[in-house]
Design a protein around this motif. Structure first.
Motif, PDB file in Angstrom:
ATOM      1  N   ARG A  24      -9.013   0.009   0.100  1.00 21.48           N
ATOM      2  CA  ARG A  24     -10.064  -0.755  -0.593  1.00 21.48           C
ATOM      3  C   ARG A  24      -9.501  -1.474  -1.815  1.00 21.48           C
ATOM      4  N   PHE A  25      -8.553  -0.845  -2.469  1.00 17.93           N
ATOM      5  CA  PHE A  25      -7.948  -1.451  -3.657  1.00 17.93           C
ATOM      6  C   PHE A  25      -7.048  -2.624  -3.284  1.00 17.93           C
ATOM      7  N   LEU A  26      -6.352  -2.507  -2.136  1.00 20.28           N
ATOM      8  CA  LEU A  26      -5.467  -3.571  -1.664  1.00 20.28           C
ATOM      9  C   LEU A  26      -5.905  -4.012  -0.268  1.00 20.28           C
ATOM     10  N   PRO A  27      -6.961  -4.800  -0.170  1.00 15.95           N
ATOM     11  CA  PRO A  27      -7.422  -5.245   1.158  1.00 15.95           C
ATOM     12  C   PRO A  27      -6.444  -6.244   1.766  1.00 15.95           C
ATOM     13  N   ASP A  28      -6.403  -6.261   3.085  1.00  9.61           N
ATOM     14  CA  ASP A  28      -5.518  -7.180   3.811  1.00  9.61           C
ATOM     15  C   ASP A  28      -6.266  -8.463   4.109  1.00  9.61           C
TER      16      ASP A  28
ATOM     17  N   ARG B 283       0.830  -1.207   0.000  1.00 13.13           N
ATOM     18  CA  ARG B 283       0.000   0.000   0.000  1.00 13.13           C
ATOM     19  C   ARG B 283       0.863   1.255   0.000  1.00 13.13           C
ATOM     20  N   THR B 284       1.920   1.252   0.818  1.00 18.43           N
ATOM     21  CA  THR B 284       2.797   2.418   0.889  1.00 18.43           C
ATOM     22  C   THR B 284       3.496   2.647  -0.440  1.00 18.43           C
ATOM     23  N   ALA B 285       3.962   1.566  -1.068  1.00 17.29           N
ATOM     24  CA  ALA B 285       4.613   1.696  -2.375  1.00 17.29           C
ATOM     25  C   ALA B 285       3.633   2.236  -3.410  1.00 17.29           C
ATOM     26  N   LEU B 286       2.387   1.751  -3.374  1.00 16.11           N
ATOM     27  CA  LEU B 286       1.376   2.237  -4.322  1.00 16.11           C
ATOM     28  C   LEU B 286       1.082   3.710  -4.092  1.00 16.11           C
ATOM     29  N   ALA B 287       1.006   4.121  -2.826  1.00 20.64           N
ATOM     30  CA  ALA B 287       0.778   5.537  -2.527  1.00 20.64           C
ATOM     31  C   ALA B 287       1.917   6.394  -3.073  1.00 20.64           C
TER      32      ALA B 287
END
Length: 539
Positions: free
Chosen positions: A313-317, A242-246
């Protein structure tokens, strides 16, 4: 031509090596203090933003800051919205390299005078000890940066006489996109946006390219730096991805904004040159770099939480919630890896306490088998991850944290053995004689779970110790009384044995819960005076 190519690649190599040594030296000098400071001063997105900018300006690498943040998020040290704020700040902080190169590296020929810094730093790295070795590495890196810049200047001056790069399309959408693609490629090849920007600055200073081309190349370098974050997140946890995508989305959006509003940004730079005394050339390009990154941050920062929700929401855990912090990439940083295991131990312990408490409190005598297996699998995963953390020397404070976690794992394993309540205990647990011990055990488990999750008063560990001592004293007092009543015929021998087994079982329950809390809190505080596990018959 051969000499020019050698100088160009040698200059880039010197700059990259200098950046790497400077970054590693400063990070090693700061040690765990850098981690604690970054975590401490990231309470809100705005604080996280300024922390990210400051740390990146200190270590001179947005990639290093981003990779560090990815590790902290994976370990649970930072929340995802906090990490986004730091990533935004890191993008702005890396523009500090542009100002150093433009303001000092290109204006003053410091390459010759930087040579003693390299020599001094190398000597310190070899003969010094402790943090002075790290300072030596940072000094050598700082000197190499300026030597690399001087070599790049010489190469660019010669290159401008052979290839007139300014003849490439510099205006129009096609020209800007071509320059952006080149900037992205440069950053990917060099694995450093700072090196790419330094190369662009020296090319502009040598008049090998024009300002419009340089601006587009810098935009491309800002977009290309996201590749490092992507590589760091491969195989990582969902928070890391998620952090990389952000990071990717922010830099792409900032690059898009810069391209769309490029005429306006260039007009702003020209205005500053005319009315604010901004020097044309490299200084103006450094200002442009800061301007468009700052504009992107100003647009995104007020909407960090909404931005975070979209990515979540795009990358749920979907992974196991109790071991969500165990990320193999953290093994390279033992202090962060140990914090990850501590946090997962806390959650696993709290869930174990709650499950045992449900077995004591509401008459439920059979703990759910599926939940029991989940908790045991969680502890097994934590132990396997813990085993892979690199060993730490005994004279380092982290070794005490490691020992504390070993104690906590040992007590938690023993406590989980009691998830299968013995039939002899189940049979007698509702006896009135056991009510005080059962209530104390219930309260110890409840307070332990609440305290571990950070929802108890500050003196909860002291209270827990007192209640555990009361439970032990109660067992010791009840044992001779039960035996005396049995001798008088008050209890059948089998009933007496069951009562004594149940008392001992409850006492062990409370004891292991208390010790787990003690050691996990000691590991969290980095306490070097860990509590001793004195021999006790209850073990």
């Amino acid at each position: 031509m051969t000499a020019l190519i050698f100088k160009l690649f040698g200059g880039i190599g010197m700059f990259l090596m200098g950046m790497a040594l400077l970054t590693d030296g400063l990070k090693a000098f700061a040690g765990d203090a850098l981690r604690r400071a970054l975590v401490k001063f990231t309470g809100t997105p705005n604080k996280a933003f300024f922390s990210g900018a400051l740390v990146t300006a200190m270590v001179q690498s947005s990639s290093a800051a981003t990779i560090t943040v990815i590790g902290f998020v994976s370990a649970g040290l930072l929340t995802f919205p906090q990490s986004i704020g730091i990533v935004f700040g890191a993008s702005l902080g890396t523009t500090g390299t542009s100002w150093i190169v433009a303001g000092l590296g290109l204006k003053v020929s410091v390459g010759f005078y930087a040579l003693p810094l390299v020599g001094l730093g190398a000597i310190m790295r070899i003969i010094a000890h402790g943090r002075w070795r790290s300072i030596g590495m940072a000094l050598a890196g700082f000197g190499l940066i300026f030597i690399g810049i001087e070599m790049l200047q010489e190469a660019m001056r010669g290159l401008s006489g052979v290839f007139n790069l300014a003849r490439l399309p510099g205006a129009g959408l096609r020209g800007h996109l071509l320059a952006m693609v080149i900037g992205i490629a440069m950053t990917i090849i060099m694995q450093s946006s700072s090196a790419a920007v330094a190369t662009v600055l020296t090319a502009l200073h040598a008049e090998a390219i024009n300002f419009d081309q340089a601006a587009s190349l810098v935009i491309g370098a800002a977009v290309g730096t996201t590749v490092t974050g992507v590589l760091a997140a491969i195989g990582g946890s969902v928070p890391a991805k998620r952090t990389a995508l952000a990071h990717i989305l922010f830099n792409l959006a900032t690059g898009f904004i810069a391209v769309v509003f490029l005429p306006l940004l260039l007009w702003g730079i020209a205005f500053a040159q005319r009315y604010a005394g901004l020097d044309p050339g490299a200084m103006s390009l450094a200002a442009f770099h800061t301007l468009f990154i700052g504009a992107g941050a100003a647009i995104f920062l007020p909407h960090v939480n909404g931005f975070a929700r979209v990515i979540e929401r795009f990358l749920p855990d979907k992974g196991p919630p109790l071991t969500k912090n165990l990320d193999a990439t953290l093994l390279q940083a033992p202090s962060v890896a140990l914090e990850a295991t501590r946090r997962d131990l806390i959650e696993t312990a709290a869930e174990t306490f709650n499950l045992l408490r449900s077995g004591l409190g509401s008459g439920i005598r059979v703990v759910q088998e599926s939940r029991t297996n989940e908790l045991r699998n969680s502890l097994n995963s934590i132990q396997e991850f813990f085993r892979q953390i690199p060993s730490i020397a005994d004279d380092e404070p982290l070794s005490q944290i490691r020992v504390a976690q070993m104690h906590a794992i040992d007590h938690l394993a023993r406590l989980q053995m009691r998830l299968n309540i013995p039939q002899s205990v189940i049979h007698i647990l509702d006896d009135l004689r056991l009510r005080p011990a059962k209530e104390l055990s219930y309260y110890i488990l409840e307070q332990g779970a609440t305290g571990l999750m950070g929802n108890a008063p500050t003196d909860w560990l002291t209270q827990l110790k007192q209640e555990t001592a009361e439970l032990t004293e109660l067992r010791r007092k009840e044992r001779p009384l039960i035996l005396q009543q049995t001798a008088r015929g008050g209890y059948a021998p089998t009933t007496a044995v069951e009562l004594l087994d149940a008392m001992r079982w409850l006492d062990r329950l409370g004891y292991h819960a208390w010790r787990i809390c003690i050691y996990l809190c000691a590991a969290g505080n980095g306490d070097s005076s860990l509590p001793s596990d004195s021999p006790d018959k209850r073990l």
